[in-house]
Design a protein around this motif. Structure first.
Motif, PDB file in Angstrom:
ATOM      1  N   THR A 164       7.019  -1.844  -3.827  1.00 36.61           N
ATOM      2  CA  THR A 164       6.946  -0.620  -4.702  1.00 36.61           C
ATOM      3  C   THR A 164       5.285  -1.333  -5.058  1.00 36.61           C
ATOM      4  OG1 THR A 164       8.806  -1.472  -5.131  1.00 36.61           O
ATOM      5  CG2 THR A 164       6.886  -0.936  -7.286  1.00 36.61           C
ATOM      6  N   THR A 165       4.859  -2.216  -4.817  1.00 38.02           N
ATOM      7  CA  THR A 165       3.368  -3.053  -5.409  1.00 38.02           C
ATOM      8  C   THR A 165       2.724  -2.404  -4.358  1.00 38.02           C
ATOM      9  OG1 THR A 165       4.536  -4.965  -6.364  1.00 38.02           O
ATOM     10  CG2 THR A 165       1.914  -4.705  -5.638  1.00 38.02           C
ATOM     11  N   PHE A 166       2.831  -2.323  -3.368  1.00 33.48           N
ATOM     12  CA  PHE A 166       1.823  -1.797  -1.885  1.00 33.48           C
ATOM     13  C   PHE A 166       1.751  -0.234  -2.056  1.00 33.48           C
ATOM     14  CE2 PHE A 166       0.797   0.067   2.444  1.00 33.48           C
ATOM     15  CZ  PHE A 166       0.494  -0.424   2.711  1.00 33.48           C
ATOM     16  N   TYR A 167       2.948   0.930  -2.202  1.00 35.47           N
ATOM     17  CA  TYR A 167       2.616   1.735  -2.558  1.00 35.47           C
ATOM     18  C   TYR A 167       2.794   2.369  -3.405  1.00 35.47           C
ATOM     19  CZ  TYR A 167       5.551   2.817   2.028  1.00 35.47           C
ATOM     20  OH  TYR A 167       5.178   3.339   3.181  1.00 35.47           O
ATOM     21  N   SER A 168       2.088   1.622  -5.074  1.00 38.65           N
ATOM     22  CA  SER A 168       1.547   2.134  -6.395  1.00 38.65           C
ATOM     23  C   SER A 168       0.582   1.732  -5.851  1.00 38.65           C
ATOM     24  CB  SER A 168       2.268   0.763  -7.229  1.00 38.65           C
ATOM     25  OG  SER A 168       1.355   1.268  -8.328  1.00 38.65           O
ATOM     26  N   TYR A 169      -0.407   0.650  -4.642  1.00 40.43           N
ATOM     27  CA  TYR A 169      -2.078   0.962  -4.723  1.00 40.43           C
ATOM     28  C   TYR A 169      -2.470   1.668  -3.919  1.00 40.43           C
ATOM     29  CZ  TYR A 169      -6.032  -0.298  -2.401  1.00 40.43           C
ATOM     30  OH  TYR A 169      -6.645  -1.156  -2.125  1.00 40.43           O
ATOM     31  N   ILE A 170      -1.519   2.197  -2.729  1.00 39.41           N
ATOM     32  CA  ILE A 170      -1.812   3.359  -2.286  1.00 39.41           C
ATOM     33  C   ILE A 170      -2.065   4.445  -2.777  1.00 39.41           C
ATOM     34  CG2 ILE A 170      -1.584   4.835   0.094  1.00 39.41           C
ATOM     35  CD1 ILE A 170      -2.332   2.185   0.671  1.00 39.41           C
ATOM     36  N   SER A 171      -1.176   4.607  -3.743  1.00 38.59           N
ATOM     37  CA  SER A 171      -1.027   5.643  -3.981  1.00 38.59           C
ATOM     38  C   SER A 171      -2.580   6.048  -5.612  1.00 38.59           C
ATOM     39  CB  SER A 171       0.041   6.298  -5.292  1.00 38.59           C
ATOM     40  OG  SER A 171       0.220   7.182  -6.251  1.00 38.59           O
ATOM     41  N   THR A 172      -2.519   4.761  -5.961  1.00 44.36           N
ATOM     42  CA  THR A 172      -4.283   4.769  -6.988  1.00 44.36           C
ATOM     43  C   THR A 172      -4.915   5.605  -6.347  1.00 44.36           C
ATOM     44  OG1 THR A 172      -2.162   3.819  -8.420  1.00 44.36           O
ATOM     45  CG2 THR A 172      -5.102   3.194  -8.610  1.00 44.36           C
ATOM     46  N   LYS A 173      -4.783   4.634  -4.645  1.00 41.42           N
ATOM     47  CA  LYS A 173      -6.431   4.921  -4.271  1.00 41.42           C
ATOM     48  C   LYS A 173      -6.512   6.098  -3.876  1.00 41.42           C
ATOM     49  CE  LYS A 173      -7.559   2.862   0.466  1.00 41.42           C
ATOM     50  NZ  LYS A 173      -7.283   1.948   1.078  1.00 41.42           N
ATOM     51  N   GLU A 174      -5.453   6.557  -2.685  1.00 42.66           N
ATOM     52  CA  GLU A 174      -5.754   8.487  -2.864  1.00 42.66           C
ATOM     53  C   GLU A 174      -5.695   9.102  -4.223  1.00 42.66           C
ATOM     54  OE1 GLU A 174      -1.712   8.012  -0.627  1.00 42.66           O
ATOM     55  OE2 GLU A 174      -2.386   7.986   0.538  1.00 42.66           O
ATOM     56  N   ASN A 175      -5.099   8.665  -5.087  1.00 42.53           N
ATOM     57  CA  ASN A 175      -6.336   9.395  -6.007  1.00 42.53           C
ATOM     58  C   ASN A 175      -7.718   9.409  -6.988  1.00 42.53           C
ATOM     59  OD1 ASN A 175      -2.927  10.640  -6.664  1.00 42.53           O
ATOM     60  ND2 ASN A 175      -2.740   9.298  -7.665  1.00 42.53           N
ATOM     61  N   GLU A 176      -7.484   8.818  -6.754  1.00 42.29           N
ATOM     62  CA  GLU A 176      -8.683   8.051  -6.579  1.00 42.29           C
ATOM     63  C   GLU A 176     -10.268   8.925  -5.981  1.00 42.29           C
ATOM     64  OE1 GLU A 176      -9.648   4.198  -6.958  1.00 42.29           O
ATOM     65  OE2 GLU A 176      -8.530   3.783  -8.491  1.00 42.29           O
ATOM     66  N   GLY A 177      -9.318   9.201  -4.750  1.00 39.13           N
ATOM     67  CA  GLY A 177     -10.117   9.449  -3.708  1.00 39.13           C
ATOM     68  C   GLY A 177     -10.070  11.122  -3.680  1.00 39.13           C
ATOM     69  N   LYS A 178      -9.170  11.548  -4.023  1.00 36.02           N
ATOM     70  CA  LYS A 178      -9.118  12.955  -4.376  1.00 36.02           C
ATOM     71  C   LYS A 178     -10.112  12.787  -5.897  1.00 36.02           C
ATOM     72  CE  LYS A 178      -4.744  13.640  -2.935  1.00 36.02           C
ATOM     73  NZ  LYS A 178      -2.850  14.085  -3.001  1.00 36.02           N
ATOM     74  N   SER A 179      -9.676  12.463  -6.444  1.00 32.04           N
ATOM     75  CA  SER A 179     -10.839  12.413  -8.251  1.00 32.04           C
ATOM     76  C   SER A 179     -12.237  12.704  -7.272  1.00 32.04           C
ATOM     77  CB  SER A 179     -10.478  12.030  -8.940  1.00 32.04           C
ATOM     78  OG  SER A 179     -11.144  10.271  -9.340  1.00 32.04           O
ATOM     79  N   ASP A 180     -12.461  11.706  -6.549  1.00 33.60           N
ATOM     80  CA  ASP A 180     -14.201  11.455  -6.538  1.00 33.60           C
ATOM     81  C   ASP A 180     -14.189  13.190  -5.138  1.00 33.60           C
ATOM     82  OD1 ASP A 180     -14.451   9.137  -7.522  1.00 33.60           O
ATOM     83  OD2 ASP A 180     -13.592   8.158  -5.373  1.00 33.60           O
ATOM     84  N   GLU A 181     -13.382  13.634  -4.591  1.00 28.00           N
ATOM     85  CA  GLU A 181     -13.863  14.534  -3.332  1.00 28.00           C
ATOM     86  C   GLU A 181     -14.161  15.658  -4.766  1.00 28.00           C
ATOM     87  OE1 GLU A 181     -10.821  14.883  -1.621  1.00 28.00           O
ATOM     88  OE2 GLU A 181     -10.645  13.296  -0.340  1.00 28.00           O
ATOM     89  N   ARG A 182     -13.146  15.514  -5.608  1.00 27.40           N
ATOM     90  CA  ARG A 182     -12.781  16.772  -6.679  1.00 27.40           C
ATOM     91  C   ARG A 182     -14.193  17.173  -6.676  1.00 27.40           C
ATOM     92  NH1 ARG A 182      -8.681  16.266  -9.169  1.00 27.40           N
ATOM     93  NH2 ARG A 182      -7.000  16.208  -7.244  1.00 27.40           N
TER      94      ARG A 182
END
Length: 184
Positions: A164-182
């Motif tokens: 749970t903690t690992f995937y929460s971190y990965i999800s947050t990291k991926e979402n931050e990357g998407k917002s950076d791309e936009r």
């Protein structure tokens, strides 16, 4: 970054694990190359029977630089053992290897918690574990496991990574990357 254990990597890995800054912290203590071949064969067999998961860590050129394994698999958890050869210290391989390994383990098995027991004297590994944002101290949360690994005397710290903690971190990291791309 990771590949299944293979006997052809034994000579390179044996040389790396023999270094005095690495050897004291290696789980599979082989003092001869023949012994390391034997231990590698055992690890390959243990993986086939579901007793462990073990990978060779490679650099960007697919050269073996260390190992990462999950052993003592019980009740949806296991213990992590990782080592990197001395020439590859402080280059980010350890953290990257762990992330790749955790993705594989959590995606392909029923493992829910990965424990890291680190000798209190192994300052480098303790610092590395504490830098990983999804790692938690397990002394209080997993008190029974902490007591079990320190039955004779308190020589280990306990850290944990949950799915749970690992995937929460990965999800947050991926979402931050998407917002950076936009934004760009």
């Amino acid at each position: 970054m990771l590949k299944k254990r293979d006997l052809q990597d034994v000579p390179i890995l044996f040389e790396l694990l023999s270094h005095p800054e690495v050897f004291p912290y290696v789980r599979e203590k082989a003092t001869t190359i023949d012994r390391f071949y034997f231990l590698t064969k055992q690890a390959i067999e243990a993986e086939k029977t579901g007793q462990m998961i073990s990978r060779t860590i490679t650099d960007q050129y697919n050269k073996p630089i260390g190992m990462i394994s999950l052993y003592n698999l019980t009740d949806n958890y296991g213990f992590l053992a990782t080592w990197i050869g001395r020439p590859y210290f402080r280059k980010g391989y350890n953290r990257l290897a762990k992330e790749h390994f955790f993705k594989e383990v959590f995606k392909t098995t029923s493992i829910d918690t990965i424990f890291m027991k680190i000798r209190k004297t192994n300052i480098r590994s303790s610092k590395a574990a504490l830098k990983i944002p999804y790692v938690t101290c397990g002394k209080v949360t997993y008190e029974k496991v902490y007591e079990q690994i320190n039955r004779k005397e308190y020589i280990y710290d306990l850290f944990a990574v949950t799915k749970t903690t690992f995937y929460s971190y990965i999800s947050t990291k991926e979402n931050e990357g998407k917002s950076d791309e936009r934004v760009i």
